[in-house]
Design an enzyme around this catalytic site. Structure first.
Site, PDB file in Angstrom:
ATOM      1  CG  HIS A 446       4.585  -8.934 -10.087  1.00  0.00           C
ATOM      2  ND1 HIS A 446       5.731  -8.977  -9.395  1.00  0.00           N
ATOM      3  CD2 HIS A 446       4.243  -7.732 -10.342  1.00  0.00           C
ATOM      4  CE1 HIS A 446       6.271  -7.761  -9.365  1.00  0.00           C
ATOM      5  NE2 HIS A 446       5.339  -7.085  -9.964  1.00  0.00           N
ATOM      6  CD  GLU A 447       1.985  -6.019 -12.905  1.00  0.00           C
ATOM      7  OE1 GLU A 447       1.445  -5.138 -12.234  1.00  0.00           O
ATOM      8  OE2 GLU A 447       3.114  -6.118 -13.154  1.00  0.00           O
ATOM      9  CG  HIS A 450       1.622  -4.201  -8.077  1.00  0.00           C
ATOM     10  ND1 HIS A 450       2.634  -3.880  -7.170  1.00  0.00           N
ATOM     11  CD2 HIS A 450       2.416  -4.748  -9.001  1.00  0.00           C
ATOM     12  CE1 HIS A 450       3.813  -4.020  -7.454  1.00  0.00           C
ATOM     13  NE2 HIS A 450       3.754  -4.577  -8.644  1.00  0.00           N
ATOM     14  CG  HIS A 453       0.185  -3.213  -1.661  1.00  0.00           C
ATOM     15  ND1 HIS A 453       1.189  -2.870  -1.900  1.00  0.00           N
ATOM     16  CD2 HIS A 453      -0.059  -2.762  -0.324  1.00  0.00           C
ATOM     17  CE1 HIS A 453       1.751  -1.998  -0.901  1.00  0.00           C
ATOM     18  NE2 HIS A 453       0.990  -2.214   0.126  1.00  0.00           N
ATOM     19  CD  GLU A 475       7.176  -3.597  -8.502  1.00  0.00           C
ATOM     20  OE1 GLU A 475       6.649  -4.959  -8.433  1.00  0.00           O
ATOM     21  OE2 GLU A 475       6.651  -2.630  -8.859  1.00  0.00           O
ATOM     22  CE1 TYR A 592      10.333  -3.285 -10.515  1.00  0.00           C
ATOM     23  CE2 TYR A 592      11.949  -1.833 -11.425  1.00  0.00           C
ATOM     24  CZ  TYR A 592      10.503  -2.186 -11.273  1.00  0.00           C
ATOM     25  OH  TYR A 592       9.496  -1.798 -12.066  1.00  0.00           O
TER      26      TYR A 592
HETATM   27 ZN   LIG Z   1       5.480  -4.797  -9.751  1.00  0.00          ZN
END
Ligand SMILES: [Zn+2]
Length: 658
Positions: A446-447, A450, A453, A475, A592
């Site tokens: 997940h991180e 980011h 991205h 998110e 979220y």
């Molecule tokens: Zn996040």
């Protein structure tokens, strides 16, 4: 380089403040013959070029192992924010922009680049949100509110980050907790008895509240952790009151409306009804889940039982033991394979930098990232991984953008993004490598999402780069990527037992995947508690509501009503460590769920059938990820999906599609 001394941090910050002031003096001095080349473009360039140093100097507070450097970094950020508020409230600069805007509106000037047009309109909106259109006396009040708010938020975060509380337990009280966790605790001799020191950091507290058989131990942890940051209670009260007054002064109904007008939700009514609707749909499901838990316990379930019972249930009914699964995810090889997934999907290459000279701590590793193939291969940016806990280090997992990418003034070259992942995975020991629990695999992916991205951003202007998108979209990419860590084919490939190199067996994978939604509604309601609280304190519309607001009572009541799980008449003020509320996510926690709707839709539509679809990976990259906030996000989502986004996939994930 990463070797700034506290003095240098202070000096460079002074310098930044001086150059910003001088630059704004210059803009303000322009009065006649205003042009795009004379005002707007230099303004954009100045902002573009300042970001790297600003981010770097203020990043030290999260990662430096030297307290003096962390303090210098925090102090520098406080000073800088204070001074930047002054700069952002300059009416002389506003007047110049207002004239420029008038010339553009009347057709006397034209702006060639769409991004530059957008920059101008967002800048004008920013001026109005700072009250620059108001009379002098009101502007002064706005200024004092903004600067006080900055200061309070920094203190709130600092209290939460530097919290160093602990509880001492005897060996008996820790019965059931994995041995490796207990072994890692500092031992303290108290009146001849050996006690174990459990801090409130994740690697300590998760295994204890998740596995201690002694209910009193779990309750002690729950209460201690809940009240670990009580110093923040009064700070939050002050913050909420100031935000309310600020929004009113600027002509908004509530602080929420002030925050949300540049998001995909656009206003607080949309956000509240979205959460309320979701709560209504989830509650019956959650009641069933809670009944199962209390049958399993054979007694009433309390908040401190939840993770413990869930773990017991997982290992008993689903034969999933997270420690056993973790043996298949040694950190080194797992990370390497996760990088390979992003490499394939987005045509990237990660090159480790082996001579680690340019890092802030010896544990940190650095990768150069390239994009394209063969002779088309180009440098894309840099990513840092800071993976293990240290004293004083940021205690969660997060991505920090260090430098945004942007097009340089010469029109040919670009500035490249630099981004960092800060996590807290336990370190390897003499006998074992660092092993990632499945939730840590998911968190890291997940991180890393980011980070990707951020790296893929390809905008002209730094302000719109990468993850600089509205909070209720930021998110979405990472939420879509989480699905990869639940796919059988991907899990087969990612896993490799640290002793045998074997992949997870089909049975273990099936069991693991079957747990994805265990207590899903209860978990979601817990998040909804945060989201509803966050909106409730920020949607106040009149003085009376502010008078009547009792934050502690609201927090605890909502917690019991929404989450459905009893706190046994205990109250805890755990909002003191609810970092989002002071850390730039205020009135934004609903995001979220809101952004998950899009993330789920993207995964189901583009990747469910083939998670490694190179074609769809490229589409995702080029239509959405590389655009940052430089184009209309909703339009691009429609383009990517081939239709309007829907919540079908999202509801299906929560078992609400029937
Ligand atoms: Zn996040």
């Amino acid at each position: 380089s990463w070797n700034h001394t506290p003095q240098q941090i202070a000096d460079l910050t002074e310098e930044l403040i001086e150059t910003t002031k001088a630059f704004n003096d210059h803009i303000a001095s322009l009065s006649s013959n205003l042009t795009v080349e004379g005002v707007l473009l230099p303004y954009i360039d100045f902002e573009n070029e300042s970001q790297l140093l600003i981010n770097q100097l203020f990043f030290y507070q999260y990662v430096s192992s030297d307290k003096d450097i962390r303090d210098a970094s925090t102090a520098a950020e406080e000073l800088f924010s204070e001074k930047m508020i002054e700069q952002s409230l300059r009416t002389d600069v506003y007047e110049v922009f207002k004239k420029l805007q008038e010339k553009v509106d009347s057709g006397m000037l034209s702006i060639a680049s769409k991004e530059h047009q957008l920059f101008l309109s967002k800048t004008m909106l920013g001026f109005r949100k700072n009250g620059l259109h108001l009379p002098e006396d009101q502007r002064q009040v706005v200024k004092s509110y903004l600067s006080k708010l900055k200061e309070l938020c920094i203190h709130f975060s600092k209290n939460a980050n530097e919290e160093n509380g602990y509880i001492l337990f005897s060996k008996e009280e820790l019965e059931g907790v994995p041995k490796s966790t207990v072994d890692s605790f500092e031992q303290v001799d108290k009146d001849g008895v050996q006690l174990y020191k459990m801090t409130f950091k994740y690697p300590d507290i998760f295994p204890v509240s998740g596995f201690a058989n002694n209910e009193t131990t779990r309750k002690t942890v729950y209460l201690g952790n809940g009240d670990k940051c009580k110093a923040n209670n009064v700070i939050l009260e002050e913050i909420i009151a100031l935000r309310y007054k600020l929004a009113k002064l600027l002509g908004f109904n509530s602080f929420s409306d002030y925050v949300l007008d540049e998001t995909l939700a656009q206003n607080v009514t949309t956000a509240v009804s979205f959460l309320t609707d979701l709560r209504r749909k989830l509650t019956p499901l959650a009641q069933i889940e809670l009944e199962k838990l209390s049958e399993f316990k054979g007694a009433e379930v309390f908040k401190w039982d939840f993770k413990y019972l869930e773990n017991k249930m997982l290992s008993k009914q689903y034969q999933v033991n997270e420690t056993e699964i973790a043996e298949y995810f040694p950190m080194e090889s797992t990370i390497e394979k996760m990088l390979a997934i992003y490499e394939k999907l987005f045509d990237l290459e990660f090159q480790p930098v082996l001579t680690n000279t340019s890092v802030w701590h010896e544990d940190v590793r650095q990768y150069l990232v390239l994009i394209g193939e063969g002779s088309n291969k180009k440098f894309l940016g840099v990513i840092y991984f800071d993976l293990h806990p240290r004293e004083g280090k940021y205690g969660h997992a997060a991505n920090f953008g260090i430098a945004p990418g942007y097009a340089k003034r010469d029109g040919k070259s670009r500035a490249y993004p630099i981004t960092a992942l800060v996590c807290n995975f336990s370190k390897k020991t003499e006998s074992k490598p660092s092993l990632l629990k499945h939730y840590e695999v998911k968190t890291f992916f997940h991180e890393l999402g980011h980070g990707i991205h951020d790296l893929l951003g390809r905008t002209e202007v730094a302000r719109f780069h990468g993850t600089n998108v509205p909070r209720d979209f930021v998110e979405t990419p990472s939420q879509s990527f989480e699905f990869w860590t639940w796919e059988k084919s991907i899990l087969k490939n990612l896993s490799s037992h640290y002793l045998t190199n074997e992949s997870l067996s089909d049975t273990l994978i099936d069991n693991l995947v079957s747990t994805k939604h265990v207590n899903g509604a209860l978990h979601a309601l817990r998040q909804l508690h945060f989201g509803l609280f966050d909106l409730a304190v920020h949607q106040l519309e009149d003085d009376e509501s502010l008078e009547l607001l009792n934050i502690s009572r609201l927090w605890n009541n909502l917690s019991n009503e929404v989450s459905l799980i009893s706190s046994g008449n205990y109250t805890v003020d755990s909002y003191g460590s609810f970092g989002h509320i002071a850390g730039g996510y205020e009135s934004g926690y609903y995001s979220y769920f809101f952004s998950e709707v899009f993330g789920d839709d993207i995964y189901y539509t583009l990747f469910k059938d083939d998670p490694m679809s190179v074609e769809n990976g490229r589409k995702y990259r080029d239509i959405v990820l590389s655009k940052g906030n430089s184009e209309d996000i909703m339009d691009n989502l429609k383009l990517l999906l081939g239709r309007e986004p829907t919540s079908d996939a999202f509801l299906k994930e929560y078992g609400l599609d029937k």
